[in-house]
Design a protein around this motif. Structure first.
Motif, short mmCIF file in Angstrom:
data_model
loop_
_atom_site.label_atom_id
_atom_site.label_comp_id
_atom_site.label_asym_id
_atom_site.label_seq_id
_atom_site.Cartn_x
_atom_site.Cartn_y
_atom_site.Cartn_z
N GLY A 59 0.66 -1.26 0.44
CA GLY A 59 -0.10 -0.03 0.02
C GLY A 59 0.94 1.01 0.15
N VAL A 282 -8.21 5.15 -2.44
CA VAL A 282 -8.28 5.33 -1.47
C VAL A 282 -6.58 5.74 -1.40
CG1 VAL A 282 -7.85 3.97 1.08
CG2 VAL A 282 -10.30 3.83 -0.50
N GLY A 315 -1.77 4.74 0.65
CA GLY A 315 -3.05 4.57 0.67
C GLY A 315 -3.22 4.13 2.18
N ASN A 316 -3.00 3.76 2.84
CA ASN A 316 -2.52 3.36 3.56
C ASN A 316 -4.00 4.53 4.98
OD1 ASN A 316 -1.89 0.58 2.89
ND2 ASN A 316 0.09 1.02 3.52
N VAL A 317 -4.48 4.00 5.24
CA VAL A 317 -5.80 4.99 6.37
C VAL A 317 -6.05 4.41 7.46
CG1 VAL A 317 -7.61 6.14 6.23
CG2 VAL A 317 -5.74 6.43 4.07
N ASP A 318 -6.57 4.55 8.26
CA ASP A 318 -7.39 3.41 9.42
C ASP A 318 -8.72 3.59 8.79
OD1 ASP A 318 -8.42 2.72 11.65
OD2 ASP A 318 -7.07 3.83 13.27
N MET A 319 -9.71 3.11 8.61
CA MET A 319 -10.81 3.69 7.89
C MET A 319 -11.64 2.85 9.70
SD MET A 319 -11.51 3.00 4.69
CE MET A 319 -10.05 2.77 2.96
N SER A 320 -10.83 2.27 10.45
CA SER A 320 -11.99 2.20 11.43
C SER A 320 -12.42 3.96 12.48
CB SER A 320 -11.10 1.91 12.57
OG SER A 320 -10.08 2.61 12.95
N LYS A 321 -11.56 4.88 11.93
CA LYS A 321 -11.68 6.78 12.49
C LYS A 321 -12.58 7.25 11.15
CE LYS A 321 -7.19 6.74 14.44
NZ LYS A 321 -6.21 7.02 14.63
N PRO A 322 -13.63 8.51 11.73
CA PRO A 322 -13.64 8.66 10.23
C PRO A 322 -13.09 9.75 9.22
CG PRO A 322 -15.03 9.65 12.74
CD PRO A 322 -13.26 8.78 12.82
N LEU A 323 -14.34 9.13 8.19
CA LEU A 323 -13.27 10.52 7.15
C LEU A 323 -12.73 11.91 7.79
CD1 LEU A 323 -15.51 9.56 4.46
CD2 LEU A 323 -12.75 8.90 4.76
N TRP A 325 -12.96 14.89 6.51
CA TRP A 325 -13.76 16.34 5.80
C TRP A 325 -15.03 16.01 6.82
CZ3 TRP A 325 -10.75 12.26 2.60
CH2 TRP A 325 -11.98 11.77 1.95
#
Lengths: 328, 328
Positions: A59, A282, A315-323, A325
Motif C-alpha cells: 500500500g 483511497v 493508501g494506508n488509512v485507518d478506516m475505523s476512524k471518521p473521514l 472532512w
C-alpha cells in the motif's frame, strides 16, 4: 546502522536506473491515473498524471526501497534477517518484502501504535517488539534486537539504498506518461521519495518539487535557513510525514529540488477528498499533500507550462476512524 | 419509451460483441485488480479478479449502456437530444456520454435527490427537471420533457441496447484475466448488468451469478416464484439496487443466470470495507454486494473451483456522509 551501503557517492540517475533493474520484477509497476476535472483549473495546459503508489505492494512506495535494500544483502545477512523501527508504511513494506523472500523480519514499534498498523505488520509475518514511544527507547530496543538476532537494520529513509529504491517510481512515471513531464512533485517526510525522485529526474529537464504540511515543515524551513533542522513538529494529519528530513536526504534535496511547497492541513484534507471522489482511490493524507501543493497559489504562481506528475505515495488509512472532512 | 431497439430478439453473445466493437473507443477499458489476501479463504483455489468499473467514465458501468444507446440514434434524434429519469449513476453516465457527443441531455430527478448527485449531473452539462419523488410524477414529468424537446428516452436498464452495452464489461474481464474464469458475479438492481453479463458469457462455460441485498431482493424472490415481481422494498444501503428487475431483464436472468445470492446489509458493509482497505478503491455499496455474495456460505457451498470474476459496478459514494462501518 549496519545496512550495507555499496553505492558510491555522489549518487546519480544511473544509480536509480540500476536499482530499478533490480527491483522491477518484485515491485508492482503501479498504474497512472488522470482526471480531466482535477486537471482543469490548475494552470492552463497542466495535465496532471497521478502515479498510484497506493496500489503498490503493502500500500505504499516504501516497498521499492525495502526491496532494493534486501537485494544488496549477502546470503549470510539474509539468513539472519532484517529489522527496523517504524510505526508506518516502511515497517509493513519491509515485513512484506522479507516475507516474499522467506527471511525473518523484526520491527520495533511504539507501544501506542494503532491496532490497525500492528495487525498489518503482523499479517506479513514480522515479529514485533514494543517500546516506549520515545527515540531513546526505540534506539535501545532496536540495538537489543540486533544484538540478539544479528538482523540487518534497514532504515526507513536515511540510507542510500532506500533513496535509490524510492526513486524508481519516477522512472516508471516518466515512461508511462504519454507526453514529456514539465514537473514532478512528491510529499517529503524523511525525504527518501523526494531525494530519490530528484536523482532520477536529473538531466531530464523535469523540474522537481516537494510538498510538506505546515505542521511538519522542517524540510522547507531547513532549505530557507540553508541548514537541515534536526527537530520536527508533528502537528499534522499527514501521519507519514511526521519525521525530520534525513541527513543523507537533505543535501540531495538542497541541491536538486527547486522548492518545497508548504500546505495547511485544511488544504490536505480538501485535496484528499477530491482524490477519493474523482479518482475513486483511497489515498492517505501524506499523498494528498502533493496534490494540495499543486493547487496552492505558491505553486500556481510559478507558471509551469506542461504536464505535471504527482506521486500518490500511499493508501494506508485507518478506516475505523471518521473521514477527516466529515463534520461530526 | 421511444428508444430505438434495432436489435432482434433473442439476444446473443454476438450482439454483445457487436456492441463492444461500437463502444470500446468511447468507454474506458477499466483495469482488473487482484488481492491475495482477499482471495485467500474464499474457497480453495479461487483467485478473485475484480473488474474496476468504479474507474469507468462517470464512475460506473452505466456509461457503457448509455454510450451504446447513443450510437444507435439517428442524426435527427441526436440533434433533439436524450432524456432519462434517474437519481443515480445512469443519469450521470448519460449526461457525460451526451456531453462527449455534444448533444443535449435532460434528466428528471426527484426533488429530494442529494445535492451531490444533482451537482454531478449538472457538472456534465445536463438540464435537470425536478419532480415529486413518486413514480407517477416522474412519468408525467418525463412525458412533458419529451413533448417539449423531442428528446429520446434512454432507459436505465429495461432496454435491449442498455443490456447489450452493460454486457461489454464481461467481455473485457474475460480477455484481461490470465486464466479461464470458472464464474462471474455482478450485482442486480434493474438487471441490465446481470442480463448483459449472462448474454456475454453464453457458450463460454463461465457460470453466471447475481448478488442482491436482502432489503431489495425482488429478483431472487421472482426467480424462486417463477415470476417477476413488480414491487421492490428499498430497504438497503445499496442505493444503486433499489429498483425492481426489468421486464426485458428478468427472463434473460431466469434462463441464463445460475443463481442470485442474497446478502444482508451487514455483509455488504463488511465487504465494502475490505475492498476499500485492501484494494485501495472507493466502491459504492452496490459493488460490494457482489463481493459479499462470494464470501457468503450459500456461494461457498457451491464448491466452485477456479477463478472468479467480480464486477465492481461503481464508485459514486456521497463522501459527505460518515463511512457506514464507522460507529458514531
Amino acid at each position: 546502522m549496519n545496512a550495507r551501503q555499496p553505492e558510491q557517492l555522489p549518487l546519480t540517475r544511473s544509480s536509480v536506473l540500476a536499482a530499478h533493474d533490480v527491483i522491477k520484477s518484485r515491485a508492482h509497476r503501479t498504474p497512472i491515473f488522470t482526471s480531466s476535472s482535477l486537471s482543469a483549473g490548475i494552470t492552463a495546459g497542466n495535465n496532471l498524471y497521478f502515479k498510484a503508489e497506493n496500489l503498490q505492494k503493502g500500500g505504499a512506495f516504501k516497498f521499492r526501497g525495502a526491496s532494493f535494500n534486501l537485494s544488496r544483502l549477502s546470503h549470510e545477512e539474509l539468513q539472519r534477517g532484517v529489522c527496523t523501527h517504524s510505526s508506518g508504511n516502511h515497517a509493513g513494506a519491509l515485513a512484506l518484502a522479507a516475507k516474499e523472500r522467506g527471511i525473518k523480519c523484526f520491527v520495533v514499534m511504539p507501544s501506542n501504535s494503532s491496532q490497525v498498523k500492528i495487525d498489518a505488520v503482523r499479517s506479513y509475518g514480522a515479529e514485533i517488539m514494543f517500546c516506549e514511544p520515545n527515540a531513546p527507547a526505540r534506539a535501545a530496543t532496536l540495538a537489543m534486537v540486533q544484538a540478539r538476532t544479528g538482523a540487518t537494520f534497514i532504515p526507513p529513509y536515511d540510507a542510500i539504498n532506500t533513496i535509490l529504491g524510492q526513486g524508481t517510481a519516477f522512472l516508471e512515471l516518466s515512461e508511462q506518461v504519454p507526453e514529456k513531464l514539465a514537473a514532478v512533485i512528491t510529499p517529503v517526510g524523511g525525504g527518501g521519495l523526494l531525494a530519490g525522485t530528484a536523482l532520477a529526474a536529473e538531466g531530464t529537464g523535469v523540474r522537481v518539487f516537494g510538498a510538506e504540511p505546515a505542521g511538519a515543515d522542517d524540510c522547507a524551513r531547513g532549505l530557507e535557513e540553508g541548514k537541515r533542522r534536526e527537530d520536527v513538529d508533528a502537528n499534522t494529519i499527514a501521519d507519514g510525514l511526521r519525521t525530520p528530513v534525513g541527513v543523507l536526504n537533505f543535501p540531495i534535496i538542497q541541491e536538486k529540488v527547486e522548492r518545497v511547497i508548504v500546505v495547511s492541513d485544511e488544504e490536505v484534507i480538501e485535496a484528499m477528498r477530491l482524490l477519493w471522489e474523482r479518482l475513486k482511490l483511497v489515498v492517505e493524507p501524506s499523498s494528498a499533500t502533493a496534490f494540495a501543493a499543486v493547487r496552492n497559489p505558491a505553486f500556481r504562481e510559478l507558471g509551469i507550462k506542461g504536464p505535471i506528475g504527482i506521486i500518490l505515495s500511499g493508501g494506508n488509512v485507518d478506516m475505523s476512524k471518521p473521514l477527516p472532512w466529515v463534520v461530526l
